[in-house]
Design a protein around this motif. Sequence first.
Motif, PDB file in Angstrom:
ATOM      1  N   GLU A  59       0.913  -1.252   0.040  1.00  0.00           N
ATOM      2  CA  GLU A  59       0.200  -0.053   0.106  1.00  0.00           C
ATOM      3  C   GLU A  59       0.978   1.218   0.130  1.00  0.00           C
ATOM      4  O   GLU A  59       2.179   1.245   0.205  1.00  0.00           O
ATOM      5  N   LYS A  60       0.328   2.283  -0.120  1.00  0.00           N
ATOM      6  CA  LYS A  60       0.903   3.497  -0.585  1.00  0.00           C
ATOM      7  C   LYS A  60       1.290   4.192   1.048  1.00  0.00           C
ATOM      8  O   LYS A  60       0.311   4.625   1.639  1.00  0.00           O
ATOM      9  N   ASN A  61       2.180   4.551   1.432  1.00  0.00           N
ATOM     10  CA  ASN A  61       2.559   5.066   2.392  1.00  0.00           C
ATOM     11  C   ASN A  61       2.909   6.665   2.259  1.00  0.00           C
ATOM     12  O   ASN A  61       3.281   7.087   1.146  1.00  0.00           O
ATOM     13  N   PRO A  62       2.438   7.428   3.181  1.00  0.00           N
ATOM     14  CA  PRO A  62       2.771   8.789   3.128  1.00  0.00           C
ATOM     15  C   PRO A  62       4.151   9.143   3.014  1.00  0.00           C
ATOM     16  O   PRO A  62       5.266   8.326   3.661  1.00  0.00           O
ATOM     17  N   PRO A  63       4.766  10.114   2.536  1.00  0.00           N
ATOM     18  CA  PRO A  63       6.126  10.372   2.160  1.00  0.00           C
ATOM     19  C   PRO A  63       6.858  10.740   3.641  1.00  0.00           C
ATOM     20  O   PRO A  63       6.293  11.221   4.604  1.00  0.00           O
ATOM     21  N   THR A  64       8.121  10.231   3.683  1.00  0.00           N
ATOM     22  CA  THR A  64       8.977  10.330   5.013  1.00  0.00           C
ATOM     23  C   THR A  64      10.265  11.066   4.619  1.00  0.00           C
ATOM     24  O   THR A  64      10.519  11.083   3.664  1.00  0.00           O
ATOM     25  N   PHE A  65      10.655  11.711   5.756  1.00  0.00           N
ATOM     26  CA  PHE A  65      11.831  12.765   5.617  1.00  0.00           C
ATOM     27  C   PHE A  65      12.945  12.358   6.981  1.00  0.00           C
ATOM     28  O   PHE A  65      12.556  12.351   8.006  1.00  0.00           O
ATOM     29  N   PHE A  66      14.167  12.234   6.578  1.00  0.00           N
ATOM     30  CA  PHE A  66      15.114  12.240   7.910  1.00  0.00           C
ATOM     31  C   PHE A  66      16.482  12.610   6.992  1.00  0.00           C
ATOM     32  O   PHE A  66      16.580  12.895   5.931  1.00  0.00           O
ATOM     33  N   VAL A  67      17.521  12.974   8.059  1.00  0.00           N
ATOM     34  CA  VAL A  67      18.758  13.281   7.387  1.00  0.00           C
ATOM     35  C   VAL A  67      19.718  12.454   7.961  1.00  0.00           C
ATOM     36  O   VAL A  67      19.791  12.224   9.340  1.00  0.00           O
ATOM     37  N   ALA A  68      20.294  11.615   7.027  1.00  0.00           N
ATOM     38  CA  ALA A  68      21.452  10.814   7.485  1.00  0.00           C
ATOM     39  C   ALA A  68      22.738  11.657   7.431  1.00  0.00           C
ATOM     40  O   ALA A  68      23.013  12.728   6.790  1.00  0.00           O
ATOM     41  N   VAL A  69      23.935  11.326   8.079  1.00  0.00           N
ATOM     42  CA  VAL A  69      25.072  11.709   7.963  1.00  0.00           C
ATOM     43  C   VAL A  69      26.050  10.734   7.652  1.00  0.00           C
ATOM     44  O   VAL A  69      26.024   9.667   8.104  1.00  0.00           O
ATOM     45  N   LEU A  70      27.053  11.221   6.732  1.00  0.00           N
ATOM     46  CA  LEU A  70      27.958  10.428   6.392  1.00  0.00           C
ATOM     47  C   LEU A  70      29.112  10.905   6.603  1.00  0.00           C
ATOM     48  O   LEU A  70      29.407  12.311   6.439  1.00  0.00           O
ATOM     49  N   THR A  71      30.334  10.307   6.857  1.00  0.00           N
ATOM     50  CA  THR A  71      31.576  10.827   7.274  1.00  0.00           C
ATOM     51  C   THR A  71      32.734  10.477   6.173  1.00  0.00           C
ATOM     52  O   THR A  71      32.765   9.326   5.922  1.00  0.00           O
ATOM     53  N   ASP A  72      33.155  11.307   5.517  1.00  0.00           N
ATOM     54  CA  ASP A  72      34.134  11.075   4.281  1.00  0.00           C
ATOM     55  C   ASP A  72      35.499  10.709   5.095  1.00  0.00           C
ATOM     56  O   ASP A  72      35.827  10.753   6.356  1.00  0.00           O
ATOM     57  N   ILE A  73      36.585  10.465   4.102  1.00  0.00           N
ATOM     58  CA  ILE A  73      37.905   9.926   4.578  1.00  0.00           C
ATOM     59  C   ILE A  73      38.594  11.062   5.481  1.00  0.00           C
ATOM     60  O   ILE A  73      39.388  11.010   6.099  1.00  0.00           O
ATOM     61  N   ASN A  74      38.132  12.545   5.146  1.00  0.00           N
ATOM     62  CA  ASN A  74      38.713  13.656   5.646  1.00  0.00           C
ATOM     63  C   ASN A  74      38.204  14.052   6.987  1.00  0.00           C
ATOM     64  O   ASN A  74      38.173  14.874   7.650  1.00  0.00           O
ATOM     65  N   SER A  75      37.225  13.097   7.630  1.00  0.00           N
ATOM     66  CA  SER A  75      36.463  13.254   8.676  1.00  0.00           C
ATOM     67  C   SER A  75      35.362  14.413   8.563  1.00  0.00           C
ATOM     68  O   SER A  75      35.054  15.101   9.584  1.00  0.00           O
ATOM     69  N   GLU A  76      35.174  14.692   7.395  1.00  0.00           N
ATOM     70  CA  GLU A  76      34.096  15.802   6.972  1.00  0.00           C
ATOM     71  C   GLU A  76      32.829  15.016   6.840  1.00  0.00           C
ATOM     72  O   GLU A  76      32.647  13.877   6.489  1.00  0.00           O
ATOM     73  N   ARG A  77      31.819  15.826   7.627  1.00  0.00           N
ATOM     74  CA  ARG A  77      30.362  15.249   7.579  1.00  0.00           C
ATOM     75  C   ARG A  77      29.477  15.852   6.514  1.00  0.00           C
ATOM     76  O   ARG A  77      29.638  16.889   6.293  1.00  0.00           O
ATOM     77  N   HIS A  78      28.991  14.758   5.679  1.00  0.00           N
ATOM     78  CA  HIS A  78      27.976  15.103   4.651  1.00  0.00           C
ATOM     79  C   HIS A  78      26.473  14.769   5.323  1.00  0.00           C
ATOM     80  O   HIS A  78      26.183  13.681   5.829  1.00  0.00           O
ATOM     81  N   TYR A  79      25.582  15.870   5.164  1.00  0.00           N
ATOM     82  CA  TYR A  79      24.249  15.680   5.790  1.00  0.00           C
ATOM     83  C   TYR A  79      23.403  15.318   4.525  1.00  0.00           C
ATOM     84  O   TYR A  79      23.325  15.885   3.398  1.00  0.00           O
ATOM     85  N   CYS A  80      22.835  14.070   4.348  1.00  0.00           N
ATOM     86  CA  CYS A  80      22.042  13.601   3.272  1.00  0.00           C
ATOM     87  C   CYS A  80      20.658  13.802   3.891  1.00  0.00           C
ATOM     88  O   CYS A  80      20.230  12.968   4.620  1.00  0.00           O
TER      89      CYS A  80
END
Length: 1894
Positions: A59-80
Amino acid sequence: MARLADYFVLVAFGPHPRGSGEGQGQILQRFPEKDWEDNPFPQGIELFCQPSGWQLCPEKNPPTFFVAVLTDINSERHYCACLTFWEPVESTQEVVCNEDTTEKEEEADEGGQARLLSTAPAQPSQLFAPKTLVLVSRLDHTEVFRNSLGLIYAIHVEGLNVCLENVIGNLLTCTVPLAGGSQRTISLGAGDRQVIQTPLVDSLPVSRCSVALLFRQLGITNVLSLFCAALTEHKVLFLSRSYQRLADACRGLLALLFPLRYSFTYVPILPAQLLEVLSTPTPFIIGVNAAFQAETQELLDVIVADLDGGTVTVPECVHIPPLPEPLQSQTHNVLSMVLDPELELADLAFPPPTTSASSLKMQDKELRAVFLRLFAQLLQGYRWCLHIVRIHPEPVIRFHKAAFLGQRGLVEDDFLMKVLEGMAFAGFVSERGVPYRSTDLFDELVAHEVARMRADENHPHRVLRHVQELAEQLYKNENPYPAVAMHKVQRPGEASHLRRTHRPFPRLDEGTVQWIVDQAAAKMQGAPPAVKAERKTTVPSGPPMTAILERCSGPHINSARRLEVVRNCISYVFEGKMLEAKKLLPAVLRALKGRAARRCLAHELHLHVQQNRAVLDHQQFDFVVRMMNCCLQDCTSLDEHGIAAALLPLVTAFCRKLSPGVTQFAYSCVQEHVVWSTPQFWEAMFYGDVQTHIRALYLEPSDDRVSPSQEVGEAQSQDDERSALDVASEQRRLWPTLSQEKQQELVQKEESTVFSQAIHYANRMSYLLLPLDSSKSRLLRERAGLGDLESASNSLVTNSMAGSVAESYDTESGFEDAETCDVAGAVVRFINRFVDKVCTESGVTSDHLKGLHVMVPDIVQMHIETLEAVHRESKRLPPIQKPKLLRPRLLPGEECVLDGLRVYLLPDGREEGVGGSGGGPALLPAEGAVFLTTYRVIFTGMPTDPLVGEQVVVRSFPVAALTKEKRISVQTPVDQLLQDGLQLRSCTFQLLKMAFDEEVGSDSAELFRKQLHKLRYPPDIRGTFAFTLGSAHTAGRPPRVAKDKGPSLRTFSRNLVKNAKKTIGRQYVTRKKYNPPSWEHRGQPPPEDQEDEISVSEELEPSTLTPSSALKPSDRMTMSSLVERACCRDYQRLGLGTLSSSLSRAKSEPFRISPVNRMYAICRSYPGLLIVPQSIQDNALQRVSRCYRQNRFPVVCWRSGRSKAVLLRSGGLHGKGVVGLFKAQNTPSPGQTQADSSSLEQEKYLQAVVSAMPRYADSSGRNTLSSFSSAHMGGHVPSPRARVTTLSNPMAASASRWTASRGKWSSVRASGRSSGLGADVGSRLASRDLLSTPHTNGAPPDSGFLRPQRAALYIIGDKAQLKGVRPDPLQQWELVPIEVFEARQVKASFKKLLKACVPGCPATEPGPASFLRSLEDSEWLIQIHKLLQISVLVVELLDSGSSVLVSLEDGWDITTQVVSLVQLLSDPFYRTLEGFRLLVEKEWLSFGHRFSHRGAHTLAGQSSGFTPVFLQFLDCVHQVHLQFPMEFEFSQFYLKFLGYHHASRRFRTFLLDSDYERIELGLLYEEKGERRGQLACRSVWEYVDRLSKRTPMFYNYTYAPEDTEVLRPYSNVSNLKVWDFYTEETLAEGPPYDWELAQGPPEPPEEERPDGGAPQSRRRVVWPCYDSRPRVQPDAISRLLEELQRLETELGRPSERWKDTWDRVKAVQRLEGRQDGRGTSSSLLVSAVPHHRRSLGVYLQEGPVGSTLSLSLDSDQSSGSTTSSSRQAARRSTSTLYSQFQTAESENRSYEGTLYKKGAFMKPWKARWFVLDKTKHQLRYYDHRVDTECKGVIDLAEVEAVAPGTPTIGAPKTVDEKAFFDVKTTRRVYNFCAQDVPSAQQWVDRIQSCLSDA
């Protein structure tokens, strides 16, 4: 400015490549397609879009939203930011996946957000696939991302007429400011408007509401746990069903950690495919969907926080250290005030109107403010511990962790320690340590608000106000313009996702988007780069730190007084006032436990260093080194308080000259500390020094050049100067303005500064790591840093060094060179590691580093060579710091086995020696040496406390008395170093608890132990001191004895009988009442022996002869020391038996002396002559003996002079008579008839004993106790004292238990049941008692309680053994079964008594209670009570006319104790000195008490241990002595003396187990030749005799006996006293029982003070436990005797023997008494006192008895008259000196010449030189004419008559009879013989004329 979004990505569902039911994410489109140069496209976005996996949905669910965090090799955080919606699946896709989906749906997680349809057999009509819009950004603007993606979705769903490509293009090209509080409005071109606000300071985190939510979900305690866990690098896992909640929780936790940055794995939302990341070994903060909770169950070291359930689970193996108190509780309280403000008001009676709680956002900031305050408190003053190592080109900063912990007082705190060691803190130091940068709220708080926070601590409302102020600043930082935040963004309609007419999200045109992006990029290139103008400033350092909690350091709080003591001591040392310094030193060493005193010491020592050098003399050097060592010994490996750091420059400054060119520095004496081998310490020191030099480099030259005289001033003004951080800040500010060359020059200068310091430290480290004796790798091995385990556990940091050094030790070679290299190699490696680390961190060039590595081995080698010379010279130094060893005084013949080992005598549990409750000086601990001699273990030394003065402490005990030695590990009192020790305990109640000095090697200590053991347990009795001491021929005798053992035994038995006959023949057979012999007959020596040392007297042993007859000298010598004579003598005294082998025995004598055992064939442990009934044949005795243990058959040992009852002793009965057959010696093979016969013989024997008893059948009942008592009391009413003392057990003495069936003996038995036999006795004995009640204190119920028809013989036996004896049909004998303790119980009890009286360590609870408790536990007094109880019972039976046979155990322990006590109580003779000796010789020695076995004298007896049966007997005598002080001729000291020497093995008396063994060793044959000459005494009795002539130490002045007195002591435990022999000691001279040793040096008289000063008072302080009180404070009579002696000496008269003086004074007393009509004699005066008052004297000691008896000299109440005062000795020696200066001519000599004089009783005639002195009216005599020392004086005032005399035995043969004349004095008759008749006549005339002149 920065891009708002870096990438826009469209991710859709795609089939799994392996065809499994789950799909996978596919990136459909991404914009821009090319990666940005500064920010590559992050990998793995498709996994993070659907963390639970890509799955189709029914069935069709309502849209969802969240922010995941990725950390790259230089310890920089990317917010997705991910917005997911669902679209219907296209048919192709559906078919592909259809087959597997349904199967997979069964296993799908119930908790996933993308819910799957539950399994259904039918295929669903329509499936929906997820599709995700992703925005990737490096900025964290969650709301903007939500709005932007929502707008794109709304345009798509609602079909708005807006170009999606434009919106996405605008989104990707939108730029926003990074920080600074600006706001920017953006629009994506769809009629929308958004306002972006940037935080004021970007270093402060933006938390929105996340912290408040975290607290709501988990609660205060749980969040605090997570906070501590994250800070101390534990793994934290969040679980929740909501991804946004997970992201918020992680964000909130990170916000709380500010100002620290979390630098480990941080994944707020972890995809299901990556769950194995949870097994990583590194710390992390990760969020996982609660659906995967099962997968997290087996993680053992992960802290799991369940956000939905509100729980935090900490595994068992994880320990989260809490915040240090009081911060933990303070933080908790403030948090609860913020979260629940109504809690404070909940209890109020009138609560105020409810206040509105803060909004969630505001509450969030308040919570963060609490943690910000917490960090400010934790880290306050941190900038004072920063070391700036380099300023250019980039600052290098190090943090001095140890100093920080030390100054905060949190050295032991686990939490702070871990935080400071963590990565986050390292980042904090490198980021915030920089001195010149922009500051933020935390910097302000930690620098300026600390004082306010401390002030507010106890005011919660002020704290809350502060929190709110901080919260407002944090809120303002996040929302600089709160009013204008107006967003206008199109949202999709309600339930728009459910609309059916859905077209899929369109494919966008890449070109359009790219074009927009390129346009924007071109525009940006043209514009100048917008650089944020950072406002850099010097970071404020704030006030120096204070301790978090003002902790008092216990007893070492440093008062100003203590610091003053330290300063004074150091100034004394440097002024050369060594004696003053020595006095202060102990106080200084105590004070140095405190930090302030240690700092003060370092500061004071610094003042005495000039130009980095201070040369001291040897004593100063020793003092300084000792204080340094004391300072350093409490330093941990990290040196938190900077003590080692302060001393480091000093140890290389203080030195002493050993010889020309050889100087020893202090560092060679302070190496034994763990701190020197800790790399962290050296690093901190290095960085500190580098900082000082770098600072000096940049300060103006004027500041730098300080003349030496201004050093002190500079030190004081240092605080006003700029710190190194200030200098660095200034330099960083100027750096950009400098030219390239200048910059380069500064960098080089700094680098070379660091390099020079590295060389300096390589030298310093080699100084402190290389031991003085480099051949000893031992020192190195003991260092913590160099691999020692014990200290490593002490150190908080594991040492990098340990591993490498360990290998070098494993391969230790025996060669010195190899070992030296080993030490050197280890030190080189240690220094190289250090150099590598610090130089790399400080940016030293590689060339310089290589150079250093080459240099280090040379430095070490050079230093080793220097040290060799120092070591060599230092060994030649006299060891001045140790006190001189005091050599102990030894007995003649005593030899040193081991010379003094230096030890400390430590205090044990006795508190007198250390001051204790009684006050007094601390005599212990004492420093000295322990000596081992052939006889004793001796400690001599001086107290370590110099305030006690020059007192000598001696503690010793005989080696033979050692009962236990154990090794202990103790701290030496001076240096507090842990040393090996030894605790020796002896049965003479002495304890040596010693710590060996460090100079005593373990091998020496071990040798001491072995030698001690060897001496304590010699393999043979001949190895004991009593045998080895004395002349050389002693050692040669045993072989001869062993050779002709047979003949000697035969000879002995022959002589035995012969001599016994002689002795008996000379005695009076009919004896009247026994009178103790007068003193003269007891062997008072004549005056001419005055000058002898304790020498062998030539007189006979006293009491061997009566005055009327004498033995020939030859006979006398043959048998003189036979103990048998003691027995024989006593038997004769008691009128027991004749010795005759003829059949016609004298019928009048009931008993005879039988020589049947003369060859020791019947019983080896009995004497050779035994008393048996007259009617028993010798051959029958052998058969009787088989019935008894050890063949010890009943023999008579005493007969009552009044009732004629006899006391018999024997071993216990065998169970059956038959058993005796198998145990008998020299018997024929046993047959049945013999077994029968021996039982019959036994009965016959007992019958014979009964028959030998005289019958008293008179009806008057004179023989009953009551009539005896009344006769004895002289008609007085009988007092309870005179009655029998029954054996009432205190527990059982209730009236109800006196029943007919139990009767008299019921209380004797411990058990309630008795045999029928016993009951019969009881009923007969107690039939009269039933109506009366028992009296208290063990008195009997009725005076008539023993009835006329009593049994003739009572057999006292062990209850268990009496079954073997048949009851007598005629009831002539009765059995008294009692339960007695065994020898092993005595041993166990004694052990406990030892521990109670001489505890090894102080009691846990001080005071008498613990002593009394342990005394009670020992049960010693209970055993004494039992012995006295049984003895009193036997005394009563004997006194009432019944005979008693004591037949207990083997007949040589308890039997001997009871029998001896009974005789002592019944017969006054045994209470004299002579009688007691006889009693011990007869009952203990002749009757075979096993002294060697019970004393464990040889190796064979070692396992059996010491069993003090004899000591227990002496204790019983002591108890009786206390209760009847006037009945004993000997003093208490005599008993102690025997108690000491029965275990000491100094004399042969108490060695071996029987006479048989003594004969085997030839001990009973002391031949004529051996008795001559100055031999050491071998017999204790001989020693006592000699000593008694010199001093009245064994005599009891209160002796005034009543001849008929039978003593009946109280025996209840409450009446018994602990013998002071067990508890007292004399530390001044050791035990006082070796008289020769106890004489101290003579005191100079008042006139002749050696220093020539004024005469001082003779008063002195007497310390308990140090001085012997009887010696310094003798009793009145001893004092008077001393005074007389002194006066006589001053008058030039030779002093009399003390006994003569005493007897004369008593005679005068009698005369005075007669004249005053007060009585006839002193004994009458005494006996006039009522009898019970006399015998109860002990209970009235303080009462009227003393005063009543004060008329008589006899009544002196002193119980211990040990008067061998050192002063007496002193005066004796001064008198000798005095007489040496008087010439013979100077005396008044009226007439002189030679006369023969007859010696005292039984002494030979001797020629002497006599002088008649008319002036002094005396007749003096000398050894010869030129002799200056008078040997004796006859006072002419005492002469009554001069008459002609007759020759006696031994007179000169050739002289005419008329040449003899007698001089009769009031005291004795002197027999003289002149050389011829005329000279005799002349002497008589001269003497007569003198008398008439007078």
